[in-house]
Design a protein around this motif. Sequence first.
Motif, PDB file in Angstrom:
ATOM      1  N   PHE A   9       0.863  -1.185   0.000  1.00  0.00           N
ATOM      2  CA  PHE A   9       0.000   0.000   0.000  1.00  0.00           C
ATOM      3  C   PHE A   9       0.896   1.231   0.000  1.00  0.00           C
ATOM      4  CE2 PHE A   9      -2.368  -3.398   2.044  1.00  0.00           C
ATOM      5  CZ  PHE A   9      -3.527  -3.398   1.288  1.00  0.00           C
ATOM      6  N   GLU A  10       1.414   1.552  -1.184  1.00  0.00           N
ATOM      7  CA  GLU A  10       2.442   2.574  -1.282  1.00  0.00           C
ATOM      8  C   GLU A  10       1.912   3.995  -1.411  1.00  0.00           C
ATOM      9  OE1 GLU A  10       5.208   1.440  -4.308  1.00  0.00           O
ATOM     10  OE2 GLU A  10       5.710  -0.429  -3.277  1.00  0.00           O
ATOM     11  N   ALA A  11       0.635   4.162  -1.701  1.00  0.00           N
ATOM     12  CA  ALA A  11       0.079   5.507  -1.901  1.00  0.00           C
ATOM     13  C   ALA A  11      -0.869   5.874  -0.761  1.00  0.00           C
ATOM     14  CB  ALA A  11      -0.654   5.582  -3.233  1.00  0.00           C
ATOM     15  N   CYS A  12      -0.619   7.038  -0.198  1.00  0.00           N
ATOM     16  CA  CYS A  12      -1.496   7.579   0.841  1.00  0.00           C
ATOM     17  C   CYS A  12      -2.063   8.897   0.320  1.00  0.00           C
ATOM     18  CB  CYS A  12      -0.713   7.804   2.126  1.00  0.00           C
ATOM     19  SG  CYS A  12      -1.714   8.495   3.462  1.00  0.00           S
ATOM     20  N   PHE A  13      -3.384   8.959   0.217  1.00  0.00           N
ATOM     21  CA  PHE A  13      -4.064  10.163  -0.246  1.00  0.00           C
ATOM     22  C   PHE A  13      -4.852  10.783   0.892  1.00  0.00           C
ATOM     23  CE2 PHE A  13      -3.378   7.947  -4.218  1.00  0.00           C
ATOM     24  CZ  PHE A  13      -3.195   8.962  -5.147  1.00  0.00           C
ATOM     25  N   PHE A  14      -4.821  12.096   0.957  1.00  0.00           N
ATOM     26  CA  PHE A  14      -5.712  12.836   1.837  1.00  0.00           C
ATOM     27  C   PHE A  14      -6.776  13.436   0.931  1.00  0.00           C
ATOM     28  CE2 PHE A  14      -1.869  12.350   4.204  1.00  0.00           C
ATOM     29  CZ  PHE A  14      -2.347  11.990   5.450  1.00  0.00           C
ATOM     30  N   VAL A  15      -8.008  13.078   1.177  1.00  0.00           N
ATOM     31  CA  VAL A  15      -9.112  13.430   0.295  1.00  0.00           C
ATOM     32  C   VAL A  15      -9.982  14.469   0.997  1.00  0.00           C
ATOM     33  CG1 VAL A  15     -11.044  12.542  -1.053  1.00  0.00           C
ATOM     34  CG2 VAL A  15      -9.025  11.083  -0.637  1.00  0.00           C
ATOM     35  N   LEU A  16     -10.075  15.647   0.389  1.00  0.00           N
ATOM     36  CA  LEU A  16     -10.889  16.741   0.920  1.00  0.00           C
ATOM     37  C   LEU A  16     -12.226  16.733   0.204  1.00  0.00           C
ATOM     38  CD1 LEU A  16      -8.117  19.490   0.782  1.00  0.00           C
ATOM     39  CD2 LEU A  16      -8.559  17.838   2.604  1.00  0.00           C
ATOM     40  N   ILE A  17     -13.294  16.697   0.975  1.00  0.00           N
ATOM     41  CA  ILE A  17     -14.634  16.599   0.388  1.00  0.00           C
ATOM     42  C   ILE A  17     -15.487  17.769   0.832  1.00  0.00           C
ATOM     43  CG2 ILE A  17     -16.763  15.226   0.323  1.00  0.00           C
ATOM     44  CD1 ILE A  17     -15.019  12.747   0.618  1.00  0.00           C
ATOM     45  N   ARG A  18     -16.083  18.408  -0.164  1.00  0.00           N
ATOM     46  CA  ARG A  18     -17.110  19.429   0.085  1.00  0.00           C
ATOM     47  C   ARG A  18     -18.430  18.866  -0.409  1.00  0.00           C
ATOM     48  NH1 ARG A  18     -13.547  24.007  -2.414  1.00  0.00           N
ATOM     49  NH2 ARG A  18     -12.424  24.679  -0.585  1.00  0.00           N
ATOM     50  N   THR A  19     -19.465  19.125   0.342  1.00  0.00           N
ATOM     51  CA  THR A  19     -20.784  18.658  -0.073  1.00  0.00           C
ATOM     52  C   THR A  19     -21.800  19.766   0.129  1.00  0.00           C
ATOM     53  OG1 THR A  19     -22.480  16.979   0.246  1.00  0.00           O
ATOM     54  CG2 THR A  19     -21.278  17.659   2.194  1.00  0.00           C
ATOM     55  N   SER A  20     -22.829  19.742  -0.677  1.00  0.00           N
ATOM     56  CA  SER A  20     -23.931  20.687  -0.476  1.00  0.00           C
ATOM     57  C   SER A  20     -25.078  19.984   0.233  1.00  0.00           C
ATOM     58  CB  SER A  20     -24.395  21.245  -1.824  1.00  0.00           C
ATOM     59  OG  SER A  20     -24.739  20.189  -2.691  1.00  0.00           O
ATOM     60  N   ALA A  21     -24.929  18.693   0.475  1.00  0.00           N
ATOM     61  CA  ALA A  21     -25.958  17.901   1.160  1.00  0.00           C
ATOM     62  C   ALA A  21     -25.542  17.688   2.605  1.00  0.00           C
ATOM     63  CB  ALA A  21     -26.133  16.558   0.463  1.00  0.00           C
ATOM     64  N   HIS A  22     -26.430  18.028   3.516  1.00  0.00           N
ATOM     65  CA  HIS A  22     -26.137  17.855   4.940  1.00  0.00           C
ATOM     66  C   HIS A  22     -27.285  17.161   5.665  1.00  0.00           C
ATOM     67  CE1 HIS A  22     -22.476  20.256   4.693  1.00  0.00           C
ATOM     68  NE2 HIS A  22     -23.150  21.067   3.900  1.00  0.00           N
ATOM     69  N   GLU A  23     -28.203  16.582   4.906  1.00  0.00           N
ATOM     70  CA  GLU A  23     -29.356  15.912   5.504  1.00  0.00           C
ATOM     71  C   GLU A  23     -28.910  14.621   6.184  1.00  0.00           C
ATOM     72  OE1 GLU A  23     -29.227  16.279   2.031  1.00  0.00           O
ATOM     73  OE2 GLU A  23     -30.064  18.300   2.044  1.00  0.00           O
ATOM     74  N   ALA A  24     -29.693  14.162   7.147  1.00  0.00           N
ATOM     75  CA  ALA A  24     -29.361  12.959   7.911  1.00  0.00           C
ATOM     76  C   ALA A  24     -29.247  11.731   7.011  1.00  0.00           C
ATOM     77  CB  ALA A  24     -30.393  12.730   9.005  1.00  0.00           C
ATOM     78  N   ASP A  25     -30.132  11.592   6.021  1.00  0.00           N
ATOM     79  CA  ASP A  25     -30.069  10.409   5.151  1.00  0.00           C
ATOM     80  C   ASP A  25     -28.801  10.421   4.291  1.00  0.00           C
ATOM     81  OD1 ASP A  25     -31.203  12.577   3.713  1.00  0.00           O
ATOM     82  OD2 ASP A  25     -32.149  11.217   2.280  1.00  0.00           O
ATOM     83  N   TRP A  26     -28.363  11.610   3.828  1.00  0.00           N
ATOM     84  CA  TRP A  26     -27.119  11.695   3.062  1.00  0.00           C
ATOM     85  C   TRP A  26     -25.938  11.315   3.947  1.00  0.00           C
ATOM     86  CZ3 TRP A  26     -22.434  13.960   3.581  1.00  0.00           C
ATOM     87  CH2 TRP A  26     -21.585  13.915   2.466  1.00  0.00           C
ATOM     88  N   GLN A  27     -25.927  11.857   5.171  1.00  0.00           N
ATOM     89  CA  GLN A  27     -24.831  11.562   6.083  1.00  0.00           C
ATOM     90  C   GLN A  27     -24.765  10.072   6.408  1.00  0.00           C
ATOM     91  OE1 GLN A  27     -25.395  14.247   9.383  1.00  0.00           O
ATOM     92  NE2 GLN A  27     -24.385  15.936   8.313  1.00  0.00           N
ATOM     93  N   ALA A  28     -25.899   9.433   6.595  1.00  0.00           N
ATOM     94  CA  ALA A  28     -25.919   7.996   6.876  1.00  0.00           C
ATOM     95  C   ALA A  28     -25.379   7.201   5.691  1.00  0.00           C
ATOM     96  CB  ALA A  28     -27.338   7.548   7.221  1.00  0.00           C
ATOM     97  N   LYS A  29     -25.762   7.596   4.488  1.00  0.00           N
ATOM     98  CA  LYS A  29     -25.281   6.920   3.277  1.00  0.00           C
ATOM     99  C   LYS A  29     -23.771   7.132   3.115  1.00  0.00           C
ATOM    100  CE  LYS A  29     -26.651   6.461  -1.550  1.00  0.00           C
ATOM    101  NZ  LYS A  29     -27.501   6.972  -2.617  1.00  0.00           N
ATOM    102  N   PHE A  30     -23.312   8.336   3.378  1.00  0.00           N
ATOM    103  CA  PHE A  30     -21.883   8.657   3.289  1.00  0.00           C
ATOM    104  C   PHE A  30     -21.095   7.845   4.318  1.00  0.00           C
ATOM    105  CE2 PHE A  30     -18.309  11.641   4.378  1.00  0.00           C
ATOM    106  CZ  PHE A  30     -17.626  11.530   3.178  1.00  0.00           C
ATOM    107  N   LEU A  31     -21.578   7.819   5.552  1.00  0.00           N
ATOM    108  CA  LEU A  31     -20.918   7.061   6.604  1.00  0.00           C
ATOM    109  C   LEU A  31     -20.828   5.583   6.240  1.00  0.00           C
ATOM    110  CD1 LEU A  31     -19.659   6.893   9.419  1.00  0.00           C
ATOM    111  CD2 LEU A  31     -21.966   6.675  10.348  1.00  0.00           C
ATOM    112  N   LYS A  32     -21.894   5.025   5.722  1.00  0.00           N
ATOM    113  CA  LYS A  32     -21.884   3.613   5.315  1.00  0.00           C
ATOM    114  C   LYS A  32     -20.882   3.380   4.188  1.00  0.00           C
ATOM    115  CE  LYS A  32     -24.661  -0.334   3.892  1.00  0.00           C
ATOM    116  NZ  LYS A  32     -23.449  -1.054   3.693  1.00  0.00           N
TER     117      LYS A  32
END
Length: 158
Positions: free
Chosen positions: A65-88
Amino acid sequence: MALRIDDMDRKILDELQRDAALSLDEIARRVGSSKTPVWNRIRKLREGGIIKQQTALLDAEALGFEACFFVLIRTSAHEADWQAKFLKALQDRPEVQEAHRLAGDIDYILKVRVANARAYDVFYQALISEVRVHNVTALLSMEEIKSTTLLPLSTPQT
């Protein structure tokens, strides 16, 4: 109520976080105590949730596992269902070693460990196919300068 820990607990925790494979006799010797009181303290720290788990740290690069990426994410969705889907989606992907929700312009940062850039692209394509995001920026770590799991226990927290 949070478990109160004293200097002896800190010494024990410091030894355990440096090497959880140490024998009880060795920990007791290093902290200047006997085996039974040290065992009782370790048990109390586990039951109190201070010690979450014991694990082995593996060398990612040695395992390919030679590559380490830091991934910055911006979202316009902050609803509970989106967050649950993202977390999963994050929990289902072993490449994600860490995920943090942030204050400020960036909503989330992920630490993603993969074999190479192509493997990162496979991860990225799978993630955006499952979860709608506004903007994703991936930063490739060129060199790991410091990485530790050790907490600074020598300084008592207030």
